[in-house]
Enzyme design. Structure first.
Site, PDB file in Angstrom:
ATOM      1  N   ARG A   1       9.107  -7.124   8.090  1.00 56.46           N
ATOM      2  CA  ARG A   1       7.939  -7.060   7.138  1.00 56.46           C
ATOM      3  C   ARG A   1       7.234  -5.647   7.594  1.00 56.46           C
ATOM      4  O   ARG A   1       7.430  -5.362   8.990  1.00 56.46           O
ATOM      5  CB  ARG A   1       6.993  -7.984   7.236  1.00 56.46           C
ATOM      6  CG  ARG A   1       6.435  -8.490   8.319  1.00 56.46           C
ATOM      7  CD  ARG A   1       5.364  -9.846   8.283  1.00 56.46           C
ATOM      8  NE  ARG A   1       4.171  -9.313   7.505  1.00 56.46           N
ATOM      9  CZ  ARG A   1       3.325 -10.391   6.922  1.00 56.46           C
ATOM     10  NH1 ARG A   1       3.783 -11.521   6.990  1.00 56.46           N
ATOM     11  NH2 ARG A   1       2.553 -10.004   6.160  1.00 56.46           N
TER      12      ARG A   1
ATOM     13  N   GLU B   1       2.803 -13.297  -5.676  1.00 57.61           N
ATOM     14  CA  GLU B   1       2.100 -13.947  -5.968  1.00 57.61           C
ATOM     15  C   GLU B   1       0.926 -13.511  -6.533  1.00 57.61           C
ATOM     16  O   GLU B   1       0.108 -12.613  -6.021  1.00 57.61           O
ATOM     17  CB  GLU B   1       1.573 -15.213  -4.964  1.00 57.61           C
ATOM     18  CG  GLU B   1       2.955 -15.861  -4.265  1.00 57.61           C
ATOM     19  CD  GLU B   1       2.550 -16.731  -3.361  1.00 57.61           C
ATOM     20  OE1 GLU B   1       1.805 -17.726  -3.412  1.00 57.61           O
ATOM     21  OE2 GLU B   1       2.926 -16.393  -2.090  1.00 57.61           O
TER      22      GLU B   1
ATOM     23  N   LYS C   1      -3.468 -12.372   3.495  1.00 54.85           N
ATOM     24  CA  LYS C   1      -4.287 -12.413   2.026  1.00 54.85           C
ATOM     25  C   LYS C   1      -5.134 -13.379   2.331  1.00 54.85           C
ATOM     26  O   LYS C   1      -6.334 -12.855   1.771  1.00 54.85           O
ATOM     27  CB  LYS C   1      -3.248 -13.013   0.937  1.00 54.85           C
ATOM     28  CG  LYS C   1      -2.206 -12.068   0.235  1.00 54.85           C
ATOM     29  CD  LYS C   1      -1.730 -12.643  -0.945  1.00 54.85           C
ATOM     30  CE  LYS C   1      -0.812 -11.561  -1.915  1.00 54.85           C
ATOM     31  NZ  LYS C   1       0.017 -12.190  -2.883  1.00 54.85           N
TER      32      LYS C   1
END
Length: 789
Positions: A494, A274, A504
């Protein structure tokens, strides 16, 4: 002998506490141990029986408890019976504590701390510890295979996690051995034979088939776990580490054949960030998985911007992502945007409504949340298809306000999976899009767009992190509802690294509130920050490859493991030089005023050839680190002191003959010394230094920035709202007036060096023609390779 009768006595008592029959019989044969164990059982009040685990610990107390501390034995027995002490390691610690505590009183909290009372070591912690030990010992394990000394591996774990459950440790070690080595071979079961030293005659020589060497880390292929594109037809296959069965793709024969014809049977993957922030080291793992699989299989990988939320996206982030992907060494097959498919996505949403699988909803976000939590259908769920089509067109034309309506998928409100509760497909946002402009005022959600674009781009492997696993059902539901090709979906753990944050939202707050100096601050785990710190992309990729691609979501990787990979590379590529951070002037009195000598120093680590050297000027005035001089000498100190000699690296021994103090009679202003050109003196201490290039001319003045861990805690995300209070106040130390050798004068931005005794450094972008700025990448000390902490 006591206990001869099988009907009662000590033997029956010992069997009641869980001792095996052989041990019990051996015990009753020893009068002293029998008396001790009987007393222990009575003190512990378990004559009617107890578990085998408790019984074995009581037996150990009876045979090993220190005789000088019998007064404390009842206390220890209560801890055992109540299972506060339940492991042999804890018991050994208790023996040691009491052996050193002869008095009747002792500090209970100190005792509990010494024995690990209340300490619970999770399976995840054990898995991380075992994995790190296997990483360190991988070469020897691959060489010895199942002849590896498991007891030695067990000892390493116990050293780091003394209170871990030994049974779980053993299980995890065995599982890790199997994961690394696979099934035992016949050779593994053979006993090693001693080689007889015998001279080999020419006529005895035969052709010998040599077994291939075990694979090194570079040879291990982490992508073997993924199927080939033609296998994208399986369904309802149980995935290891998942809770029960999770969906896999199920394509009809004609759909799969059409897909394979379009792709030529090649692997097609995608890296879909993104554009709402800078990429961090977690994205490095995603790139390695996505681009790496395509490269390994001779396929193609898209760089696809997941740009479905115009409010959070910026051209700055789009440009940054493209640059970082290239810097990381990956070349996209094509660069695409989710917004490239806005028209197709809209058309398919209309089709979804027509098929009765979507509806326009007027609930507020709060109402949607409440209804989903109680598994209740929206009041508008069963509205007529034509009505939803008409309303959706109004949404598209901008005739409805933001928040007035959404398009929701009609999925399964009674499912056990929260991500099947009628997810939102479209919402109204009257915000221009950085890539699509102002054409649209409705935008698709991630849950709607992601799977469809994967299908439209004929992605064979849709790879993502484990938090998306529960969305797999929705992913396949939507593609099935629209009769679209279904890629193979696979989730992996992850990447989390200690002493940092990678959310983020948290990163954005650190930047916008100026806790750090921008997205590329060298203290951040953003890839821009790591690059500015001097970490290379090859070191990052090596770090990621070493971690592997698994579904075990229990790991937070130690920061020093990354630093290990960085040192491994820089030790081979960064030329050596000398810089003094806090200069202290040394005047060599027996050297002539205008005498300047060029000494040869090793330019490269472990250099053996004459051409791998650089010239270092040596003059009457030099500078050493202020911390390398003391007014009072000690046995464990190897620096310079009055009357003491040290060796100047690449030069000569010098002896301090005098020193000059400031007015405060504490601060040393200058040292006087004599040098021994014969080098007959053999001092233990070796100091780095920088000299004046010529009489009266100061060495090159540079700024040095020393970086450390950004957060004090290993996992600041666990601190909740207090995470900012955990910032390390010493994470950045600026030294504005360090001295460097003059040969560094023309160093380019991004050039890396090893400052002898200080670490690895890189030239920062803040450098000017007037003054160079260096960032410390890592120190020279490597705690990971030595076992870490």
């Amino acid at each position: 002998m006591p206990g001869d009768s099988a009907g009662g006595g000590p033997l029956e008592l010992f069997l009641k506490i869980g001792l095996d029959e052989r041990t019990a019989k051996n015990t009753v044969a020893n009068n002293k141990v029998t008396a001790n164990l009987t007393a222990v059982i009575n003190e512990a009040a378990v004559a009617d029986g107890c578990s085998r685990t408790v019984g074995n610990l009581l037996y150990t107390v009876a045979t090993k408890f220190p005789a000088n501390a019998l007064v404390h034995r009842p206390t220890l027995l209560q801890y055992i019976v109540s299972s506060k002490i339940k492991a042999p390691a804890q018991l050994d610690a208790a023996f040691l504590f009491f052996a050193n505590t002869a008095s009747e009183k002792f500090n209970l909290s100190e005792f509990e701390e010494a024995c690990g009372v209340g300490v619970e070591v999770s399976m995840e912690e054990i898995e991380v510890c075992v994995r790190d030990i296997f990483y360190e010992k991988k070469d020897s394990i691959l060489e010895q295979r199942y002849r590896t000394n498991v007891g030695e591996l067990f000892g390493h774990v116990r050293k780091k996690l003394p209170w871990a459950d030994p049974k779980i440790v053993k299980q995890i070690i065995d599982a890790k051995l199997y994961e690394l080595l696979g099934e035992r071979t016949a050779a593994d079961n053979e006993k090693p034979q001693k080689k007889k030293e015998k001279p080999v005659k020419v006529e005895d020589k035969k052709t010998v088939v040599v077994a291939p060497a075990p694979p090194s880390e570079e040879d291990i292929n982490p992508f073997l776990i993924f199927p080939q594109p033609e296998e994208n037809f399986k369904v309802h296959t149980e995935i290891f580490f998942s809770n029960g069965s999770v969906l896999r793709c199920c394509n009809k024969k004609e759909v799969l054949e059409k897909h394979l014809k379009l792709t030529g049977g090649k692997v097609f993957s995608r890296f879909p960030p993104e554009p709402n922030g800078y990429l961090h080291i977690g994205h490095a793992k995603a790139m390695f998985v996505d681009f790496g699989l395509a490269k390994e299989r001779g396929g193609n990988c898209y760089l696809r911007y997941d740009d479905t939320n115009p409010e959070a996206e910026k051209e700055e982030y789009i440009d940054h992502i493209k640059e970082i992907v290239e810097w990381m060494g990956w070349k996209p097959f094509k660069i695409t945007y989710a917004s490239d498919y806005f028209q197709e996505l809209y058309d398919l949403a209309v089709e979804l409504i027509k098929r009765g699988h979507a509806y326009v909803d007027h609930q507020t976000p709060e109402e949607i949340k409440h209804y989903r939590e109680h598994k209740m259908n929206s009041p508008w769920r069963d509205r007529p298809i034509e009505e939803s089509l008409e309303l959706f067109e109004k949404m598209r034309e901008g005739k409805m306000d933001e928040g007035e309506a959404t398009l929701r998928m009609k999925q399964d409100m009674q499912s056990d999976n929260y991500n099947m509760y009628d997810l939102i497909a479209y919402r109204i946002k009257k915000t221009p899009h950085p890539h699509a402009g102002d054409k649209w005022c409705i935008y698709p959600s991630y849950d709607y767009a992601h799977c469809i674009v994967d299908s439209l781009e004929n992605i064979t492997h849709s790879l993502c992190t484990l938090e998306f696993e529960t969305r797999r059902a929705s992913y396949y539901w939507l593609l099935h509802a629209l009769d679209l090709y279904q890629p193979y979906v696979w989730e992996y753990s992850r990447l989390n690294v200690t002493n940092t944050v990678m959310s983020k939202r948290k990163l954005n707050r650190l930047v916008t509130e100026k806790w750090v100096d921008g997205w590329d601050d060298p203290r951040l785990m953003t890839l821009a920050g790591l690059r500015r710190r001097g970490v290379t992309s090859t070191a990052i990729n090596g770090f990621v490859k070493g971690i592997g691609i698994t579904r075990s979501d229990s790991s937070t990787i130690r920061l020093d493991r990354l630093e290990y990979h960085v040192r491994e590379e820089l030790n081979k590529t960064a030329p050596r030089t000398m810089v003094v951070l806090n200069p202290l002037k040394v005047v060599i009195t027996n050297l002539k005023e205008d005498s300047v000598m060029d000494l040869e120093a090793k330019k490269w680590p472990d250099a053996q050839t004459d051409d791998a050297v650089y010239k270092v000027p040596f003059s009457k005035t030099i500078y050493i680190e202020r911390s390398d001089f003391r007014l009072k000498d000690t046995k464990d100190y190897y620096g310079l002191a009055p009357g003491k000699s040290v060796l100047l690296r690449y030069a000569f021994p010098i002896k301090c003959t005098d020193f000059i103090l400031a007015d405060d009679n504490e601060t040393v202003l200058e040292i006087r010394a004599e040098y021994d050109p014969s080098k007959k003196t053999k001092p233990k201490g070796v100091l780095h230094w920088v000299s004046e290039p010529s009489t009266g001319v100061s060495p090159l003045l540079v700024e040095v920035r020393l970086f450390d861990k950004l957060f004090l805690s290993e996992n600041p995300a666990e601190l909740g709202d207090d995470w900012l209070g955990d910032l390390n106040p010493q994470s950045k130390i600026v030294i504005p007036s360090a001295f460097a050798v003059s040969s560094l004068q023309d160093s380019a931005i991004g050039s890396t060096f090893q400052f002898e005794r200080l670490g690895y450094f890189v030239v920062d972008k803040d450098s000017t023609p007037e003054k160079l700025v260096f960032n410390r990448t890592v120190t020279l000390r490597d705690s990971y390779a030595k076992g870490g902490k």
